[in-house]
Design a protein around this motif. Structure first.
Motif, PDB file in Angstrom:
ATOM      1  N   TRP A  32      -1.692   1.256  -1.796  1.00 44.01           N
ATOM      2  CA  TRP A  32      -0.968   2.521  -1.894  1.00 44.01           C
ATOM      3  C   TRP A  32      -1.980   3.659  -1.783  1.00 44.01           C
ATOM      4  O   TRP A  32      -2.983   3.669  -2.488  1.00 44.01           O
ATOM      5  CB  TRP A  32      -0.219   2.609  -3.220  1.00 44.01           C
ATOM      6  CG  TRP A  32       0.814   1.543  -3.402  1.00 44.01           C
ATOM      7  CD1 TRP A  32       0.612   0.281  -3.899  1.00 44.01           C
ATOM      8  CD2 TRP A  32       2.200   1.641  -3.101  1.00 44.01           C
ATOM      9  NE1 TRP A  32       1.792  -0.420  -3.908  1.00 44.01           N
ATOM     10  CE2 TRP A  32       2.789   0.395  -3.430  1.00 44.01           C
ATOM     11  CE3 TRP A  32       3.008   2.650  -2.588  1.00 44.01           C
ATOM     12  CZ2 TRP A  32       4.154   0.147  -3.261  1.00 44.01           C
ATOM     13  CZ3 TRP A  32       4.360   2.406  -2.416  1.00 44.01           C
ATOM     14  CH2 TRP A  32       4.922   1.162  -2.748  1.00 44.01           C
ATOM     15  N   SER A  34      -2.523   7.849  -1.873  1.00 40.20           N
ATOM     16  CA  SER A  34      -1.949   9.146  -2.232  1.00 40.20           C
ATOM     17  C   SER A  34      -3.040  10.213  -2.190  1.00 40.20           C
ATOM     18  O   SER A  34      -4.156   9.991  -2.671  1.00 40.20           O
ATOM     19  CB  SER A  34      -1.345   9.089  -3.644  1.00 40.20           C
ATOM     20  OG  SER A  34      -0.791  10.336  -4.004  1.00 40.20           O
ATOM     21  N   ASP A  72       3.476   3.444   7.949  1.00 39.84           N
ATOM     22  CA  ASP A  72       3.078   2.365   7.050  1.00 39.84           C
ATOM     23  C   ASP A  72       4.041   1.181   7.184  1.00 39.84           C
ATOM     24  O   ASP A  72       4.902   1.145   8.069  1.00 39.84           O
ATOM     25  CB  ASP A  72       2.972   2.874   5.608  1.00 39.84           C
ATOM     26  CG  ASP A  72       4.326   3.224   4.986  1.00 39.84           C
ATOM     27  OD1 ASP A  72       5.387   2.976   5.610  1.00 39.84           O
ATOM     28  OD2 ASP A  72       4.335   3.737   3.847  1.00 39.84           O
ATOM     29  N   PRO A  78       2.778   9.662   6.086  1.00 38.47           N
ATOM     30  CA  PRO A  78       2.088  10.074   4.857  1.00 38.47           C
ATOM     31  C   PRO A  78       2.832  11.209   4.169  1.00 38.47           C
ATOM     32  O   PRO A  78       3.492  12.028   4.806  1.00 38.47           O
ATOM     33  CB  PRO A  78       0.713  10.540   5.355  1.00 38.47           C
ATOM     34  CG  PRO A  78       0.526   9.841   6.660  1.00 38.47           C
ATOM     35  CD  PRO A  78       1.891   9.742   7.266  1.00 38.47           C
ATOM     36  N   TYR A  80       2.113  14.247   1.313  1.00 41.84           N
ATOM     37  CA  TYR A  80       1.021  15.002   0.697  1.00 41.84           C
ATOM     38  C   TYR A  80       1.491  15.618  -0.614  1.00 41.84           C
ATOM     39  O   TYR A  80       2.536  16.271  -0.663  1.00 41.84           O
ATOM     40  CB  TYR A  80       0.590  16.096   1.662  1.00 41.84           C
ATOM     41  CG  TYR A  80      -0.781  16.666   1.458  1.00 41.84           C
ATOM     42  CD1 TYR A  80      -1.886  16.096   2.074  1.00 41.84           C
ATOM     43  CD2 TYR A  80      -0.970  17.801   0.675  1.00 41.84           C
ATOM     44  CE1 TYR A  80      -3.152  16.634   1.923  1.00 41.84           C
ATOM     45  CE2 TYR A  80      -2.226  18.341   0.504  1.00 41.84           C
ATOM     46  CZ  TYR A  80      -3.319  17.757   1.135  1.00 41.84           C
ATOM     47  OH  TYR A  80      -4.578  18.289   0.974  1.00 41.84           O
ATOM     48  N   PHE A 312      -6.375   8.704   8.358  1.00 33.81           N
ATOM     49  CA  PHE A 312      -5.175   7.865   8.406  1.00 33.81           C
ATOM     50  C   PHE A 312      -5.359   6.720   9.406  1.00 33.81           C
ATOM     51  O   PHE A 312      -4.935   5.590   9.148  1.00 33.81           O
ATOM     52  CB  PHE A 312      -3.953   8.704   8.771  1.00 33.81           C
ATOM     53  CG  PHE A 312      -3.558   9.703   7.724  1.00 33.81           C
ATOM     54  CD1 PHE A 312      -3.555   9.364   6.381  1.00 33.81           C
ATOM     55  CD2 PHE A 312      -3.186  10.995   8.070  1.00 33.81           C
ATOM     56  CE1 PHE A 312      -3.192  10.288   5.410  1.00 33.81           C
ATOM     57  CE2 PHE A 312      -2.822  11.921   7.118  1.00 33.81           C
ATOM     58  CZ  PHE A 312      -2.834  11.565   5.781  1.00 33.81           C
ATOM     59  N   ASN A 316      -5.526   2.703   8.382  1.00 35.13           N
ATOM     60  CA  ASN A 316      -4.639   1.750   9.025  1.00 35.13           C
ATOM     61  C   ASN A 316      -5.430   0.605   9.642  1.00 35.13           C
ATOM     62  O   ASN A 316      -5.070  -0.579   9.494  1.00 35.13           O
ATOM     63  CB  ASN A 316      -3.813   2.466  10.092  1.00 35.13           C
ATOM     64  CG  ASN A 316      -2.817   1.552  10.773  1.00 35.13           C
ATOM     65  OD1 ASN A 316      -1.929   0.986  10.137  1.00 35.13           O
ATOM     66  ND2 ASN A 316      -2.962   1.395  12.081  1.00 35.13           N
ATOM     67  N   TRP A 328       1.864   4.567   2.463  1.00 33.37           N
ATOM     68  CA  TRP A 328       1.587   5.965   2.150  1.00 33.37           C
ATOM     69  C   TRP A 328       2.449   6.362   0.956  1.00 33.37           C
ATOM     70  O   TRP A 328       3.607   5.944   0.859  1.00 33.37           O
ATOM     71  CB  TRP A 328       1.905   6.866   3.332  1.00 33.37           C
ATOM     72  CG  TRP A 328       1.282   6.514   4.639  1.00 33.37           C
ATOM     73  CD1 TRP A 328       1.925   6.320   5.830  1.00 33.37           C
ATOM     74  CD2 TRP A 328      -0.114   6.339   4.934  1.00 33.37           C
ATOM     75  NE1 TRP A 328       1.037   6.033   6.831  1.00 33.37           N
ATOM     76  CE2 TRP A 328      -0.237   6.041   6.311  1.00 33.37           C
ATOM     77  CE3 TRP A 328      -1.278   6.395   4.155  1.00 33.37           C
ATOM     78  CZ2 TRP A 328      -1.456   5.815   6.931  1.00 33.37           C
ATOM     79  CZ3 TRP A 328      -2.504   6.165   4.780  1.00 33.37           C
ATOM     80  CH2 TRP A 328      -2.593   5.879   6.133  1.00 33.37           C
TER      81      TRP A 328
END
Length: 363
Positions: A32, A34, A72, A78, A80, A312, A316, A328
């Motif tokens: 996960w 963040s 994802d 994603p 934010y 990102f 990945n 994400w």
């Protein structure tokens, strides 16, 4: 090897974490990710015009970056997390963040800078701010029937943790946050500040001694099926050392900034340092993304791609290489993922407060 200032606070915990890592921990099956931004558009004594320009830049650029990022495992972009400071509330600065939240690519949580605080003043400030976020902007989440919020303390001084008492002054802040509806704190790490806690690279419960500051110095690690085991959940970012071709190491604390942008090496190091609950890993990154130098590094400038776009892609690629499922997450999503592993958190009436009477309803 010369260690950074105040390394005595965190290095023993880091050494224990590395020892445990070498002895073997469950191979992670899911990651996960963040990003928790100490989002301060009025920082550096900015005018409201400058602050509006800063927010407008994020409103223009972030949706493009999120849309271009690899999806994802749940086919999500994603998300934010903007931790907005209570003392800088301006409706016109929150409205664009609320719009990105409605688009599913942003979220807003609570941040505060204060000094010589009292319990009564803190309760009033947080309660009033949360009401504004909910009533005027449709923000914050409901959890088990009541409104909740994530929290980052300004200047890192959570629970009166500075030895000189500056930038807070409120011993017992952890318990007040719990009772006001804070689902988790995202302040740490704060290296090399003296506010840094002794527990690193863990998601854990504060178990400090009542009446003493820095309650997050003591804790119980969150565990699968363990439920609530303390006053407040701490979700910490990666903390440790990295070399990356250097003779002398650099401190890694999960901050992405103009003077420490994401790199492929850092991505790999993050996955080596991030805390786990069972076989799920939690990478909490942080930044101060409103100011221009960091915004340039994160969003890109002059036609050059920003660090977020590259990060990102690298995350990945690295998770695919390691056979890890990528997710994400907003700060709240990350908390919910932890709760899904531990079992129901804050059961019953633990989150009772002045906020309990606020309008309910999921966003």
């Amino acid at each position: 090897m010369k260690l950074p200032r105040h390394a005595e606070l965190w290095f023993p915990g880091y050494f224990r974490d590395r020892t445990r890592h070498l002895l073997g921990r469950p191979a992670p099956k899911r990651l996960w990710v963040s990003i928790t931004d100490h989002y301060e558009p009025l920082c550096q004594k900015a005018t409201i015009e400058t602050a509006l320009q800063r927010v407008a830049r994020w409103q223009e650029m972030w949706p493009r970056i999120a849309d271009a990022a690899p999806r994802d495992a749940a086919d999500r972009m994603p998300c934010y997390s903007f931790f907005y400071p209570q003392e800088d509330y301006r409706a016109e600065l929150l409205d664009p963040l609320a719009e990105m939240t409605r688009q599913g690519i942003g979220d807003v949580e609570v941040h505060i800078h204060h000094h010589k605080e009292t319990a009564e003043g803190f309760i009033r400030k947080i309660s009033d701010f949360c009401r504004r976020l909910r009533n005027d902007h449709g923000l914050l989440h409901d959890h088990r029937g009541r409104m909740v919020f994530g929290f980052i303390h300004g200047n890192w001084a959570l629970d009166n943790s500075r030895p000189d008492g500056l930038d807070c002054g409120l011993t017992g802040e952890i318990e007040l946050l719990r009772d006001l509806g804070c689902y988790a704190d995202f302040t740490m790490p704060s290296i090399p500040s003296p506010t840094q806690g002794r527990i690193v690279n863990q998601i854990y419960w504060c178990t400090g001694i009542p009446g003493r500051p820095k309650a997050f110095d003591r804790g119980i690690e969150a565990s699968v099926g363990g439920g609530t085991q303390g006053d407040l959940l701490m979700i910490t970012g990666p903390a440790g050392l990295r070399f990356e071709g250097r003779l002398m190491p650099r401190v890694e604390m999960g901050e992405i900034a103009h003077n420490d942008p994401p790199t492929e090496h850092r991505v790999r190091r993050w996955l080596d340092l991030s805390p786990q609950v069972g076989d799920e890993m939690f990478l909490k990154l942080h930044t101060h993304g409103a100011r221009e130098d960091n915004a340039d590094a994160l969003l890109g400038t002059g036609g050059r791609p920003g660090g977020l776009e590259q990060m990102f892609r690298w995350l990945n690629e690295e998770t695919q290489r390691r056979g890890i499922e990528l997710r994400w997450a907003s700060a709240y999503d990350m908390f919910c993922a932890v709760e899904a592993l531990t079992g129901p958190l804050y059961p019953g009436s633990r989150l009772t407060s002045e906020l309990a009477g606020m309008p309910a309803g999921e966003r």
